[in-house]
Write a protein that holds these residues in place. Structure first.
Motif, short mmCIF file in Angstrom:
data_model
loop_
_atom_site.label_atom_id
_atom_site.label_comp_id
_atom_site.label_asym_id
_atom_site.label_seq_id
_atom_site.Cartn_x
_atom_site.Cartn_y
_atom_site.Cartn_z
N ALA A 3 0.87 -1.18 0.00
CA ALA A 3 0.00 0.00 0.00
C ALA A 3 0.90 1.23 0.00
N GLU A 7 -1.72 5.86 2.10
CA GLU A 7 -2.82 4.93 2.44
C GLU A 7 -2.55 4.25 3.79
N GLN A 8 -1.29 3.88 3.98
CA GLN A 8 -0.96 3.18 5.22
C GLN A 8 -1.08 4.12 6.42
N PHE A 11 -4.52 4.37 7.44
CA PHE A 11 -4.94 3.15 8.15
C PHE A 11 -4.50 3.18 9.60
N SER A 40 -7.43 -5.59 0.44
CA SER A 40 -6.80 -4.37 0.95
C SER A 40 -6.68 -4.44 2.46
N PHE A 44 -3.20 -3.93 4.51
CA PHE A 44 -3.00 -2.89 5.53
C PHE A 44 -2.62 -3.50 6.88
#
Length: 794
Positions: A3, A7-8, A11, A40, A44
């Motif tokens: 990712a 995005e991480q 998360f 996904s 994550f």
């Protein structure tokens, strides 16, 4: 699977919100989390777990969520992932476990791996992630061994030491040899130092508990390590021999017995060559113990250890052990002859006795129970198994004991409370040395008891063993072994077994309509069905041995069973019934032809129909029948051979014909086509079929049919058949490839005449240089090596 950093980061914020004490924030975070797609989500979570710089709470939360995902939604998520993603997940999990240093986090990650591994075991118990289990074992092995050894060396508590030694025994018994070997040196040296220390304690203080377990630990390690234990042999053997020689006091009987066991297991592990340096001394120690055998009490723990140790010594020494039989057999027969103490009691008496050690009870109803004292039965069973072991190892060297062994063991067929070894055939092979009259005498002694046991034995496991032994005996004894009375009694028993089979099926169907029916009931019914089918297979075994021995002479007797066998192959019957019903008719065709044709109205149409059945086992039985019909059937079968051919070809050419579950049935079809061409060539267009048949070769799963097929191929090559060899021998490279593949799959044993014929085919080509070079050049290196192996061995 990666990712982006953004995005991480998002998360991580989400994970933090999932831990928020604010209900509104936490609820919104949960809704957001639930809407993330499965793949996904896994990506994550794994990256969060792997990131050691992230907040500990976030990593812990990610581990909990991933385990929960694999536990509750595995079937919805994991199977939908591409195979490369599944592989990446498994690899990454194993890598994270190796790298993790924080113990509580490591445990959580191991829990995730365990949950994944659990879900990757299919309904048949097959592990679809073997490398995961292997890695887990490899990482925990050093810690397990270190912890157990450390605890064993803790002098503060003898009982804890003994428990640690017992745990080590369990661990090494189940640990694969390849995984134990890297830690063997450290393990053995610690065990030796502990043994020396505990031996000194025994001499000084008389304490023996830990030493008993340590001796068994050494035996277990040697048993697993096998030949790898050779370098440590001299480290242990002197001390072990010392214990056996000197631990003669009554309170040391168990220690002495376990040490005898340990010595014999080490001897078996390291092999005869290494053990022979001590074999004479050990035998003298055992013989001294054996001479005192009559003075031993019935519950002396040395007895069972001695009995098993003698059998191991027999395996180590082979024929050289025969000289010790006069000493060994007396006590062994005495132990095998132990008569159990039994009693018929009312309920009150049973309750008064239930606390008495070693009694077990079976409720007979009407306030009565049957009791049996089980003390000594384990030794009795072991002794019977050892008698079988001697017969197998020594063969003709055991001959003078066969009569007394048979007379001892036959009455045990009536003994319901222990699954004694029933391999009476081993003693019968020895009896051959005494000649046919002696063999016949032994058989007559056994035969009545075996038939009666088949009719009366209530335990299905024991019954199946008796039926198997009876069938094998008939195969050995052959035509004439059963008289009219035997046939009459056996016919009634087999008829009753088949009728009971159908009745039980009907009862199970009634239970399925009951209001209490559920999954648990169905599981129980399936177990009952499996038992019934297994007994049906043994009925088939007995009929097979009778047909193969008596041929068509037995058909009038068989006709009392005919309606029941016909019922087995009806279309509405469960597939195992149809499979085994066909097998019985296969035997009739094979061994009673051409007389078998008078029953053709009952089996021919079903056999032709079932060759295309959905169940592979049914297809295989039908295909085999069509093959022997061509091979052994008379002229009356010719039209049906013609009719069978396109059905067989349809099965062979289906898209999934070579899958694991279908291959045996397919190979029987290929073999049947070959038999039709070989034995009924005027029923088919051989020139048209032969090229197709060659393209389907070789067979390698069904070894018996592979031999039949290769034999026919040899016939064709040796007769210079133009279609097989091709114009200017252009098919020879293909034939070499078929032979090589057969050799690689061990389709034919080298001692089989067919292997020699195949090797001669190769040698003939070898003499014509250019053709040989051309054939070999078209083979892979593995195939070339296989051809060379065939030439060297056959």
């Amino acid at each position: 699977m990666a990712a982006t950093a953004a995005e991480q980061q998002q998360f991580y914020l989400l994970l933090g919100n999932l831990l928020s004490p604010d209900n509104v924030v936490r609820k919104q975070a949960e809704e957001t989390y639930e809407n993330i797609p499965g793949q996904s989500k896994i990506t994550f979570l794994l990256q969060a777990i792997r990131n050691t710089t992230a907040a500990e709470e976030a990593r812990q939360m990610a581990a909990v969520l991933l385990r929960r995902l694999l536990s509750s939604a595995f079937d919805e998520v994991y199977p939908t992932l591409p195979s490369d993603v599944q592989t990446a997940i498994k690899s990454e999990l194993l890598m994270i476990i190796q790298m993790e240093t924080q113990s509580s986090m490591r445990k959580k990650i191991c829990d995730i791996a365990a949950e994944l591994a659990r879900n990757l075991i299919d309904e048949d118990g097959n592990n679809q992630w073997p490398e995961g289990l292997k890695c887990m074992l490899i990482w925990f092995i050093p810690q397990v061994i270190a912890a157990l050894l450390q605890t064993m060396e803790d002098q503060g508590n003898q009982r804890v030491q003994a428990h640690a030694a017992a745990a080590l025994i369990n661990f090494t018994e189940d640990c694969p040899k390849s995984l134990l070997i890297p830690y063997l040196d450290n393990l053995v040296k610690h065990l030796h130092s502990i043994m020396v220390l505990k031996l000194q304690e025994l001499i000084q203080k008389g304490t023996k508990l830990v030493l008993e377990q340590v001796v068994t630990s050494i035996a277990s390690v040697a048993d697993t390590a096998e030949e790898k234990f050779v370098p440590y042999y001299d480290l242990f053997m002197p001390s072990l021999k010392h214990i056996v020689e000197n631990a003669v006091q009554k309170e040391l009987r168990l220690l002495r017995g376990k040490t005898i066991e340990c010595i014999s297991l080490i001897g078996l592990a390291v092999g005869k060559e290494k053990f022979m340096q001590d074999a004479s001394d050990v035998m003298q120690l055992l013989l001294k113990t054996q001479t005192d055998f009559n003075d031993m009490e019935d519950d002396d723990p040395q007895i069972s250890y001695m009995i098993s140790a003698w059998a191991r010594m027999c395996k180590i020494l082979g024929k050289e052990f025969q000289q010790y039989l006069p000493v060994v057999m007396g006590p062994l027969m005495k132990t095998a002859s132990i008569k159990p103490e039994v009693a018929l009691l009312d309920t009150q008496d049973m309750e008064n006795m239930s606390d008495d050690d070693g009694w077990e009870f079976v409720n007979l109803g009407d306030q009565q129970s049957f009791g049996i004292k089980t003390a000594g039965l384990e030794e009795k069973s072991t002794a019977c198994q050892m008698l079988v072991c001697y017969a197998k190892e020594l063969k003709e060297g055991f001959v003078e004991y066969t009569e007394q062994v048979v007379k001892l063991m036959v009455p045990l067929l009536k003994f319901y409370f222990h699954d004694d070894i029933l391999q009476l055939l081993n003693t019968k092979h020895c009896a051959r040395v005494r000649g046919p009259e002696y063999l016949t005498q032994m058989w007559h002694f056994m035969c009545d008891a075996l038939i009666k046991a088949i009719g009366t034995e209530p335990d299905s496991d024991v019954l199946s063993e008796i039926m198997h032994s009876f069938a094998k005996c008939i195969e050995v004894m052959g035509d004439g072994c059963l008289n009219n009375e035997h046939f009459e009694e056996l016919g009634g028993i087999l008829k009753a077994k088949l009728e009971e089979h159908f009745k039980n099926q009907e009862l199970r169907q009634v239970k399925r309509q009951d209001e209490d029916y559920d999954e648990q009931v169905e599981e129980s019914l399936q177990d009952e069905d499996d038992n019934d089918v297994y007994i049906l297979t043994k009925v088939s075994d007995i009929l097979h041995s009778i047909f193969s021995s008596y041929k068509e002479k037995v058909l009038p007797w068989f006709e009392q069973l005919l309606p029941l066998i016909v019922n087995l192959i009806c279309p509405h019957r469960p597939w195992p019934d149809r499979q085994w019903g066909l097998c019985i008719f296969d035997d009739i065709i094979e061994h009673c032809s051409p007389s078998s044709f008078k029953y053709a109205e009952y089996f021919l149409r079903p056999m032709l129909q079932y060759v295309c059945d959905n169940i592979p086992e049914v297809r295989q039985a039908a295909a085999y029948g069509l093959g022997v019909m061509a091979q052994y059937g008379g002229d009356n079968y010719r039209p049906f051979c013609t009719e069978a051919l396109p059905l067989l070809v349809r099965v062979i050419q289906s898209a999934d014909s070579k899958t694991k579950e279908n291959v045996n049935a397919t190979e029987n079809c290929i073999s049947a086509v070959g038999k039709i061409m070989k034995f009924k060539p005027d029923c088919v267009n051989v020139e048209e079929v032969l090229p197709h048949w060659l393209s389907w070769l070789p067979l390698h799963e069904d070894k018996e049919e592979a031999v039949q097929t290769f034999s026919y191929l040899c016939d064709l090559i040796e007769s210079n058949h133009p279609i097989v060899l091709g114009p200017n021998n252009t098919n020879l490279p293909k034939i070499f490839s078929i032979i090589a593949e057969g050799e690689m799959h061990e389709a034919i044993k080298h001692e089989d005449p067919c292997a020699k014929r195949l090797a001669n085919v190769v040698r003939q080509v070898q003499t014509s240089g250019g053709l040989w070079t051309e054939c070999i050049a078209q083979l892979s290196p593995e195939q070339q090596a296989a051809i060379q192996e065939l030439l060297n061995s056959a």
